[in-house]
Design a protein around this motif. Sequence first.
Motif, PDB file in Angstrom:
ATOM      1  N   VAL A 101      -5.470  23.164  23.994  1.00  0.00           N
ATOM      2  CA  VAL A 101      -5.805  21.759  24.190  1.00  0.00           C
ATOM      3  C   VAL A 101      -5.888  21.441  25.676  1.00  0.00           C
ATOM      4  CG1 VAL A 101      -5.042  19.383  23.774  1.00  0.00           C
ATOM      5  CG2 VAL A 101      -4.764  21.121  21.983  1.00  0.00           C
ATOM      6  N   ARG A 102      -4.958  21.948  26.443  1.00  0.00           N
ATOM      7  CA  ARG A 102      -4.939  21.692  27.881  1.00  0.00           C
ATOM      8  C   ARG A 102      -6.114  22.367  28.583  1.00  0.00           C
ATOM      9  NH1 ARG A 102      -0.519  19.756  30.287  1.00  0.00           N
ATOM     10  NH2 ARG A 102      -0.647  21.157  32.087  1.00  0.00           N
ATOM     11  N   GLU A 103      -6.463  23.562  28.167  1.00  0.00           N
ATOM     12  CA  GLU A 103      -7.575  24.277  28.796  1.00  0.00           C
ATOM     13  C   GLU A 103      -8.876  23.510  28.651  1.00  0.00           C
ATOM     14  OE1 GLU A 103      -9.644  28.730  28.735  1.00  0.00           O
ATOM     15  OE2 GLU A 103      -8.386  28.070  27.067  1.00  0.00           O
ATOM     16  N   ARG A 104      -9.090  22.903  27.498  1.00  0.00           N
ATOM     17  CA  ARG A 104     -10.317  22.119  27.301  1.00  0.00           C
ATOM     18  C   ARG A 104     -10.405  20.962  28.304  1.00  0.00           C
ATOM     19  NH1 ARG A 104     -12.225  19.067  22.616  1.00  0.00           N
ATOM     20  NH2 ARG A 104     -10.119  18.240  22.397  1.00  0.00           N
ATOM     21  N   ALA A 105      -9.266  20.447  28.733  1.00  0.00           N
ATOM     22  CA  ALA A 105      -9.228  19.364  29.715  1.00  0.00           C
ATOM     23  C   ALA A 105      -9.063  19.878  31.142  1.00  0.00           C
ATOM     24  CB  ALA A 105      -8.083  18.401  29.376  1.00  0.00           C
ATOM     25  N   ARG A 107     -12.698  28.145  11.463  1.00  0.00           N
ATOM     26  CA  ARG A 107     -13.683  27.223  10.875  1.00  0.00           C
ATOM     27  C   ARG A 107     -13.830  25.940  11.699  1.00  0.00           C
ATOM     28  NH1 ARG A 107     -10.691  25.387   5.284  1.00  0.00           N
ATOM     29  NH2 ARG A 107      -9.354  27.190   5.646  1.00  0.00           N
ATOM     30  N   TYR A 108     -12.780  25.589  12.460  1.00  0.00           N
ATOM     31  CA  TYR A 108     -12.842  24.441  13.373  1.00  0.00           C
ATOM     32  C   TYR A 108     -12.623  24.938  14.790  1.00  0.00           C
ATOM     33  CZ  TYR A 108     -12.241  21.791   9.061  1.00  0.00           C
ATOM     34  OH  TYR A 108     -12.398  21.290   7.798  1.00  0.00           O
ATOM     35  N   GLN A 109     -13.179  24.203  15.732  1.00  0.00           N
ATOM     36  CA  GLN A 109     -13.035  24.542  17.139  1.00  0.00           C
ATOM     37  C   GLN A 109     -12.892  23.250  17.940  1.00  0.00           C
ATOM     38  OE1 GLN A 109     -16.342  26.996  18.487  1.00  0.00           O
ATOM     39  NE2 GLN A 109     -16.653  27.745  16.393  1.00  0.00           N
ATOM     40  N   LEU A 110     -12.387  23.372  19.134  1.00  0.00           N
ATOM     41  CA  LEU A 110     -12.393  22.233  20.037  1.00  0.00           C
ATOM     42  C   LEU A 110     -13.810  22.030  20.558  1.00  0.00           C
ATOM     43  CD1 LEU A 110      -9.167  22.875  22.157  1.00  0.00           C
ATOM     44  CD2 LEU A 110      -9.446  21.314  20.229  1.00  0.00           C
ATOM     45  N   ALA A 111     -14.281  20.794  20.522  1.00  0.00           N
ATOM     46  CA  ALA A 111     -15.570  20.484  21.143  1.00  0.00           C
ATOM     47  C   ALA A 111     -15.486  20.835  22.624  1.00  0.00           C
ATOM     48  CB  ALA A 111     -15.913  19.014  20.954  1.00  0.00           C
ATOM     49  N   GLU A 112     -16.572  21.328  23.175  1.00  0.00           N
ATOM     50  CA  GLU A 112     -16.529  21.755  24.578  1.00  0.00           C
ATOM     51  C   GLU A 112     -16.151  20.599  25.503  1.00  0.00           C
ATOM     52  OE1 GLU A 112     -19.381  23.790  28.011  1.00  0.00           O
ATOM     53  OE2 GLU A 112     -20.202  23.318  26.039  1.00  0.00           O
ATOM     54  N   ASP A 113     -16.670  19.429  25.229  1.00  0.00           N
ATOM     55  CA  ASP A 113     -16.443  18.245  26.070  1.00  0.00           C
ATOM     56  C   ASP A 113     -15.542  17.270  25.315  1.00  0.00           C
ATOM     57  OD1 ASP A 113     -16.682  15.737  27.430  1.00  0.00           O
ATOM     58  OD2 ASP A 113     -18.624  16.336  28.243  1.00  0.00           O
ATOM     59  N   TYR A 114     -14.366  17.018  25.856  1.00  0.00           N
ATOM     60  CA  TYR A 114     -13.410  16.107  25.213  1.00  0.00           C
ATOM     61  C   TYR A 114     -14.019  14.740  24.932  1.00  0.00           C
ATOM     62  CZ  TYR A 114      -9.374  12.936  24.854  1.00  0.00           C
ATOM     63  OH  TYR A 114      -8.484  11.973  24.445  1.00  0.00           O
ATOM     64  N   THR A 115     -14.813  14.221  25.858  1.00  0.00           N
ATOM     65  CA  THR A 115     -15.331  12.852  25.742  1.00  0.00           C
ATOM     66  C   THR A 115     -16.282  12.693  24.563  1.00  0.00           C
ATOM     67  OG1 THR A 115     -17.266  13.166  27.193  1.00  0.00           O
ATOM     68  CG2 THR A 115     -15.169  12.632  28.250  1.00  0.00           C
ATOM     69  N   VAL A 162     -17.744  19.937  15.537  1.00  0.00           N
ATOM     70  CA  VAL A 162     -16.976  21.123  15.131  1.00  0.00           C
ATOM     71  C   VAL A 162     -15.471  20.882  15.162  1.00  0.00           C
ATOM     72  CG1 VAL A 162     -18.746  22.745  15.848  1.00  0.00           C
ATOM     73  CG2 VAL A 162     -17.009  22.000  17.513  1.00  0.00           C
ATOM     74  N   GLU A 163     -15.037  19.836  15.815  1.00  0.00           N
ATOM     75  CA  GLU A 163     -13.610  19.529  15.943  1.00  0.00           C
ATOM     76  C   GLU A 163     -13.102  18.629  14.826  1.00  0.00           C
ATOM     77  OE1 GLU A 163     -10.594  17.833  19.419  1.00  0.00           O
ATOM     78  OE2 GLU A 163     -12.597  18.563  19.920  1.00  0.00           O
ATOM     79  N   ARG A 176      -8.442  15.396  14.046  1.00  0.00           N
ATOM     80  CA  ARG A 176      -9.205  16.332  14.871  1.00  0.00           C
ATOM     81  C   ARG A 176      -8.458  17.659  15.000  1.00  0.00           C
ATOM     82  NH1 ARG A 176      -9.583  15.547  20.088  1.00  0.00           N
ATOM     83  NH2 ARG A 176      -8.183  13.786  20.470  1.00  0.00           N
ATOM     84  N   TYR A 177      -9.203  18.694  15.342  1.00  0.00           N
ATOM     85  CA  TYR A 177      -8.598  20.011  15.490  1.00  0.00           C
ATOM     86  C   TYR A 177      -7.579  20.026  16.633  1.00  0.00           C
ATOM     87  CZ  TYR A 177      -8.164  25.087  15.737  1.00  0.00           C
ATOM     88  OH  TYR A 177      -7.689  26.370  15.747  1.00  0.00           O
ATOM     89  N   ALA A 178      -7.805  19.240  17.671  1.00  0.00           N
ATOM     90  CA  ALA A 178      -6.821  19.163  18.756  1.00  0.00           C
ATOM     91  C   ALA A 178      -5.474  18.686  18.232  1.00  0.00           C
ATOM     92  CB  ALA A 178      -7.320  18.232  19.858  1.00  0.00           C
ATOM     93  N   ASP A 179      -5.502  17.724  17.318  1.00  0.00           N
ATOM     94  CA  ASP A 179      -4.269  17.238  16.706  1.00  0.00           C
ATOM     95  C   ASP A 179      -3.611  18.343  15.884  1.00  0.00           C
ATOM     96  OD1 ASP A 179      -2.234  15.557  15.886  1.00  0.00           O
ATOM     97  OD2 ASP A 179      -3.496  14.253  14.664  1.00  0.00           O
TER      98      ASP A 179
END
Length: 519
Positions: A432-436, A244-252, A263-264, A403-406
């Motif tokens: 989390v690392r892959e998104r960055a 239901r939640y995802q990491l936003a494609e762009d961290y910024t 979505v995050e 946030r979903y990253a957290d």
Amino acid sequence: MYTIKISKRVLIVFIGMLFYTISCSDDILDQTNPNVITPNSFWNTEEDAEKGIIGAYSPFTNIWYYTRFEIFTSDYRDDVVNGFNTSERTAVGYFSGTSESNATFWVWSAMYQCVTRANEVLFNVPNIEMDADYKDNILGEAYFIRAFNYFNLVNNWLNVPLITTPISEIEQPNLIEQADPAEVWALIESDLKNAQALLPDSWSADDIGRVTSGAATGMLGKVFLYQEKYAEAKAEFEKVMDGRYQLAEDYTHNFTEAYENNVESLFEIQLISDGNSGWGADAPGVGKGAAFQPDLAPKGFTNQDGMRINEWVLDLYNDETTVNGEMDPRAFATLFFNSNDSTEYRGRYLKSRTYGNKTYAEALSEDGTDIFANKYLDWEYNGFTESQQLGWYGSGNNVRILRYADILLMFAEAEFMLNGSSQAALDAINQVRERADMPPHASITMQDIEDERVKELSLERTRYFDLLRWDRVVERIVNNPELKSESAGTSAYKAGREYIAIPQNEIDGNPNFKQNPGY
């Protein structure tokens, strides 16, 4: 981008009711004002219930709380931020806060405003005849708001009164005692479980920003983690790791007004640049924008004391490079520093820039070494040239609370504490690392998890409380006074000052209240 925010709906008279009893010998003056709102005349309709819950959210946008002053009780206390000068704003950060400080009282007061209004909703709304599902939703919101604020209260002050009914229902409110912290944690857990069951999975576009069952679940996992209940925490985190939640494609994008409630996001404080000004209150006509931005802005772009970032944070970003051999893109989103480096990220080149798209040399000096904040300043999307370009509340950039990253990083921590460097823990942290664009870990230690939390979440009101729950405040901050060198070091520390002083007006008004140790 969503343009409708819950804070637009808080222009409603909130729920605190005052009763005035006037004695007069002249009967003609002893009249009831039909226009005065009382509990009997207010809590009657679905509309009243809705107004009541919106009023419970409203203190979040008080300048005493997330609009500004909360940052001095969170980010300004950690080992990332080195606040300039000595004032009541920076004092808590170098362990010199006092019980008389306005900053101490203001944040406490705003949190208890949320608690008080949530209690009113929980007490009165069950008696209103209205749509049953919507009633449940509103009660779920009230449980969440009460739990969330008690979470903040117990983590900041530890020894706090536990109030769960309207003050009008308490026979001697000035004799309330401070609760055992374990009782506060138990209520937080109970309230969040109730919120889980009662809240909807989502709201309509008109109600974006109201809490959801996902927010309650993520918060419950965090509450368990803070108490080292790792199995329970893991179970809650897994519930919101269901897609239901995802990491936003762009961290910024997570720190810009243009990409709020994405979505995050599990929970954000809904801020708005509405052209209003004023100070202190959460009442109609008072600004509800991001007045904390001047407290993050670099020198020359703020009229406040401000702060700088300690060097170790940039060093941590420099410890490794992306899969393309470049700097971690999160460094540019989080910090403003003297560098000509750039990182290709999501179709653009990230560089060290601040307000007005200025380089460090253009903004400060060619050979400067100070590091400043960039996260939340949102100059790139909003085109701001300084932190108060449109006044104190000129930015409507929301405060991201969860946030979903957290969630992924907290899950990795809980899983690591249970099973070590398992595949599940690796998968979570590596997402989390892959998104960055950072290379995946093949194995992890607790230090890897801590470092990732710094890189991902700095300036997001989490770091100090991480150190506190890990029992590392003395080791990490007190024993390294250079981290607070721009104010007064850490010599004011006494055992117990990891927590803030109980406000003196509370001590003076209640003989049962005791001051926290160290003060």
